[in-house]
Motif scaffolding. Structure first.
Motif, mmCIF file in Angstrom:
data_model
loop_
_atom_site.group_PDB
_atom_site.id
_atom_site.type_symbol
_atom_site.label_atom_id
_atom_site.label_comp_id
_atom_site.label_asym_id
_atom_site.label_seq_id
_atom_site.Cartn_x
_atom_site.Cartn_y
_atom_site.Cartn_z
ATOM 1 N N ARG A 1 0.695 -1.239 -0.043
ATOM 2 C CA ARG A 1 -0.135 -0.019 -0.026
ATOM 3 C C ARG A 1 0.909 1.208 -0.120
ATOM 4 O O ARG A 1 1.969 1.196 0.130
ATOM 5 N N GLU A 2 0.368 2.435 -0.060
ATOM 6 C CA GLU A 2 1.004 3.681 -0.131
ATOM 7 C C GLU A 2 1.389 3.793 1.539
ATOM 8 O O GLU A 2 0.987 3.365 2.154
ATOM 9 N N ASN A 3 2.542 4.812 1.460
ATOM 10 C CA ASN A 3 3.267 4.902 2.399
ATOM 11 C C ASN A 3 2.255 5.788 3.536
ATOM 12 O O ASN A 3 1.813 6.499 3.401
ATOM 13 N N ARG A 4 2.180 5.224 4.795
ATOM 14 C CA ARG A 4 1.294 5.790 6.029
ATOM 15 C C ARG A 4 1.964 5.550 7.249
ATOM 16 O O ARG A 4 1.338 5.848 8.184
ATOM 17 N N GLY A 5 3.352 4.862 7.332
ATOM 18 C CA GLY A 5 3.794 4.851 8.625
ATOM 19 C C GLY A 5 3.819 3.220 9.191
ATOM 20 O O GLY A 5 3.015 2.697 8.943
ATOM 21 N N VAL A 6 4.994 3.365 10.065
ATOM 22 C CA VAL A 6 5.143 2.007 10.481
ATOM 23 C C VAL A 6 3.874 1.572 11.405
ATOM 24 O O VAL A 6 3.470 0.135 11.616
#
Length: 98
Positions: free
Chosen positions: A66-71
Motif C-alpha cells: 500500500r501507499e506509505n502511511r507509517g510503521v
C-alpha cells in the motif's frame, strides 16, 4: 489449512538490503506453524519484488502492499490480517540469530 500458532508481522519500507536475511531468519525457525505478514509501506526500492520472490518460495509469507502511511499503520494492518493465536513483530532490518 489450520490457523497458524504465531503470526509474525514485518513492516517494510525501503529495506531491500536486509529483507532476505530477515525473512529467512523467520522461516528458518523450528516452529513451522507460522504465518509471516509483510506490510510493504510504499517502498521506492526493490523491497516489494524481493518480498514477492520470497513469497514464491514459502507459502507462509503474505504480503500487503500500500501507499506509505507509517510503521504504526503497517503494524495495525498486519494485526487485522493476522490469524495466529499469538502475534509477534519483527523490524525488516532485524533478524533472529542462527
Amino acid at each position: 489449512m489450520n490457523a497458524p500458532l504465531v503470526s509474525v508481522i514485518v513492516p517494510v519500507y525501503n529495506r531491500e538490503k536486509y529483507l532476505q536475511k530477515c525473512i529467512q531468519s523467520i522461516t528458518g525457525q523450528t516452529l513451522r506453524n507460522i504465518e509471516i505478514i509483510c506490510v510493504d509501506d510504499g517502498s521506492t526500492d526493490s523491497s516489494l519484488s524481493k518480498l514477492e520472490a520470497l513469497q514464491a518460495a514459502d507459502e507462509r509469507i503474505k504480503i500487503i502492499s500500500r501507499e506509505n502511511r507509517g510503521v504504526s499503520v503497517s503494524r495495525n494492518e498486519g494485526i487485522e490480517m493476522a490469524r495466529g493465536h499469538y502475534v509477534a513483530f519483527m523490524d525488516s532490518d532485524d533478524f533472529y540469530p542462527d
